[in-house]
Design a protein around this motif. Structure first.
Motif, PDB file in Angstrom:
ATOM      1  N   LYS A 163      13.152  33.381  -6.981  1.00 21.85           N
ATOM      2  CA  LYS A 163      12.353  33.789  -5.833  1.00 21.85           C
ATOM      3  C   LYS A 163      12.231  32.615  -4.850  1.00 21.85           C
ATOM      4  N   GLU A 165       9.827  31.611  -3.024  1.00 18.25           N
ATOM      5  CA  GLU A 165       8.564  30.883  -3.124  1.00 18.25           C
ATOM      6  C   GLU A 165       8.590  29.841  -4.242  1.00 18.25           C
ATOM      7  N   GLU A 166       9.474  30.017  -5.212  1.00 21.14           N
ATOM      8  CA  GLU A 166       9.614  29.024  -6.276  1.00 21.14           C
ATOM      9  C   GLU A 166      10.206  27.724  -5.733  1.00 21.14           C
ATOM     10  N   ILE A 219       9.747  26.581  -2.635  1.00 23.35           N
ATOM     11  CA  ILE A 219       8.661  25.935  -1.904  1.00 23.35           C
ATOM     12  C   ILE A 219       7.704  25.256  -2.885  1.00 23.35           C
ATOM     13  N   LYS A 251       7.720  24.953   4.522  1.00 24.11           N
ATOM     14  CA  LYS A 251       7.946  26.350   4.869  1.00 24.11           C
ATOM     15  C   LYS A 251       9.420  26.715   4.704  1.00 24.11           C
ATOM     16  N   ARG A 252       9.645  27.974   4.468  1.00 23.95           N
ATOM     17  CA  ARG A 252      11.011  28.492   4.464  1.00 23.95           C
ATOM     18  C   ARG A 252      11.502  28.631   5.903  1.00 23.95           C
TER      19      ARG A 252
END
Length: 594
Positions: A339, A341-342, A344, A373-374
């Motif tokens: 994922k 978010e992992e 980040i 941030k992505r």
């Protein structure tokens, strides 16, 4: 950069449209240096309002460049000539040490800008890496430097878009002139621009990137303002933004692509050799020659290769170095995420791990907030990790952007190193401390020299072990890989632009000496083709800072303080390397006398 840091690119690229500067009332008395520096800064912000926006100064948020017109270039020439003349009329020898530094920096600013105006870079205004169509898109996303908090903010952006629409027309005119005069970019780069524009040249309006600010309208806006702004943005996108990008894309596909050159280096242009020599000076702030840089790069590649061999043996890999490169490119243990978010969270964990040791190396830390941030989806596929600075008042945080186009193929090999460079203590510390330093003249708080800023960031990569990182040999190899990447740049950049190397030769040299993927290497090589000289600045700056640290350690012995050394490097802001060297030498002597 990895794609080079957006901060350095923007500072050196985005220059904005304004009315010609008003002539100052002539007097018989020369202004004081403080007054001159203040006047320079204030007048410059009107010519370069994107610099103001980046610093959080919102006075000129409605201005945008048509920076490729002769009118604008004439304004710049008058501006820099006038301030150079006023500066050199004063007696430098009577100034304080700090004021002499400001004198030297302003003189450099004026001289390098005037020298650059002699070249015709305005005839090649578009490329796949460093161009207004990319920056305008980032600003239009509503999540970048352009603020969208007030009604005025929304109206300001509409005014900037009016000028951007004109810029598109000017770019087409200039590229046609460029074709006639032999100033065109390589065909392979033109092909990369087309899909970028294709994402922006059609509707529906409500799905367009430039509509994003309307989706983010603050709830406290009145119903009347919401309705008016929604209509205005829809009309702007429908009547100017979509048609402008379509016109530009059609021209590039139907006319410019056919005129693109097959050569890789800038030496193919009419004044290419002279322009590259200028770019070396501009980006490295040195007088090194292309041949000298080419040889230095090969020497550094050889040195780092030996260190890589040692790590390969440490982890017990039996093949040669090229085989090890292939091994780590596909090693499943280095691609653990499912994922985005992992990814980040992983970078935030790196920050936490190093915090206890940061205070040992740095006794000054920025107040500006920081975030990971992505990267935005519209540019993620072709972007590299980068840092966007916060505002001077700290209300906008510094942001480390991480592209994650395919999370299952995301390789963590260089993540500790990358965080040190792009985030802390690299760009975030250097830029934020500079912006927050109110003792500096205002113009120096927003300056960006690639050799200093990128040199500092690359130097900080070497601090990993001192900060408790690189305990995993693969992460240490990632640091060596990043340093090798910058050493290779000296070879391939100078190689393509002065030694007759082709794109394919440069790609193969990189594949032979580093662990980057072939896709990543191709993007990097094409970046160097698009913006010659900038990639030289990292290693040149890093080697100078490392040289100065070694000299201080050797000459000061027990009196040497790493935190104080870092203070000396950082507390004058971004400065040319010669100015930095002179400052460190003075500091060494003062500590000796201590």
């Amino acid at each position: 950069m990895k794609k080079l840091s957006i901060y350095i690119i923007v500072v050196q690229l985005l220059i904005a449209c304004s009315a010609p500067p008003k002539e100052e009332t002539k007097t018989t008395e020369q202004p004081s240096l403080d007054s001159l520096l203040h006047q320079y800064h204030e007048e410059r912000l009107k010519l370069f309002p994107m610099d103001a926006t980046m610093a959080g100064d919102n006075r000129y948020n409605d201005r945008l460049p048509n920076n490729i017109t002769q009118e604008y270039r004439s304004q710049l020439k008058e501006f820099y000539t006038r301030y150079r003349d006023q500066l050199t009329a004063s007696d430098r020898s009577k100034l304080s040490e700090e004021d002499q530094m400001s004198y030297d920096i302003l003189l450099w600013e004026c001289d390098i800008a005037l020298e650059g105006l002699a070249f015709k870079d305005y005839l090649t205004p578009i490329n796949q890496f460093w161009s207004w169509h990319l920056m305008a898109g980032q600003l239009a996303s509503g999540s970048s430097m352009q603020p969208f908090k007030s009604v005025k903010d929304y109206d300001d952006w509409l005014k900037r878009l009016d000028v951007y629409a004109v810029w598109i027309d000017t770019a087409i005119v200039n590229m046609k002139k460029g074709i006639a005069q032999g100033y065109v970019i390589p065909k392979v780069l033109i092909k990369k621009v087309i899909p970028q524009l294709s994402d922006l040249d059609h509707g529906p309006v409500k799905d367009h990137l430039y509509y994003n600010p309307i989706k983010l309208l603050p709830a406290d806006f009145s119903a009347e303002d919401k309705a008016r702004l929604t209509k205005a943005y829809e009309e702007m996108i429908q009547t100017k933004i979509i048609p402008g990008h379509k016109k530009l894309n059609d021209f590039i596909k139907k006319e410019y692509l056919a005129a693109g050159r097959e050569t890789s280096g800038i030496s193919a242009l009419p004044d290419g050799k002279e322009y590259y020599n200028y770019l070396i000076k501009q980006f490295t702030t040195t007088t090194k020659s292309a041949d000298e840089i080419f040889a230095l790069g090969k020497s550094e590649v050889e040195r780092i290769t030996k260190e890589m061999e040692a790590v390969k043996e440490q982890v017990g890999f039996k093949g040669d170095l090229k085989a090890f490169f292939a091994h780590i490119r596909t090693k499943k243990e280095l691609m653990p995420f499912t994922k985005p978010e992992e990814v980040i969270a992983h970078f935030n964990a790196i920050h936490e791990k190093m915090k206890p040791n940061l205070a040992k190396l740095f006794d000054k830390t920025p107040k500006t907030p920081f975030e990971v941030k992505r990267t935005e989806a519209f540019r993620e596929a072709s972007a590299s990790a980068e840092y966007n600075p916060g505002s001077q008042d700290g209300t906008r945080p510094g942001v480390f952007y991480v592209p994650i186009p395919n999370v299952k193929e995301y390789n963590t090999l260089s993540d500790e190193d990358l965080f040190l460079h792009e985030a802390i203590p690299g760009h975030h510390y250097q830029i934020s401390l500079q912006q927050e330093n109110t003792s500096l003249p205002a113009f120096r708080r927003i300056l960006g020299y690639s050799s200093y800023a990128e040199g500092w960031a690359l130097y900080t990569e070497s601090l990993g072990k001192e900060l408790g990182l690189y305990t995993d040999p693969y992460q240490y190899f990632g640091m060596l890989s990043a340093e090798m990447h910058r050493a290779i740049r000296l070879v391939v950049d100078a190689g393509m632009h002065t030694q007759g190397w082709t794109r394919e030769q440069a790609i193969q040299y990189s594949l032979d000496h580093e662990a980057e993927t072939e896709e990543g290497i191709i993007a990097e090589i094409e970046r160097y083709m698009a913006i010659p000289g900038q990639a030289l600045s990292y290693k040149i700056g890093q080697l100078k800072i490392r040289e100065l640290r070694t000299k201080a350690e050797q000459e000061l012995g027990d009196k040497f303080s790493i935190a104080q050394f870092h203070n000396q490097v950082l507390d004058s802001g971004c400065i040319p390397l010669k100015v930095l060297e002179d400052k460190i030498n003075r500091w060494i002597e003062s500590v000796k006398k201590g």
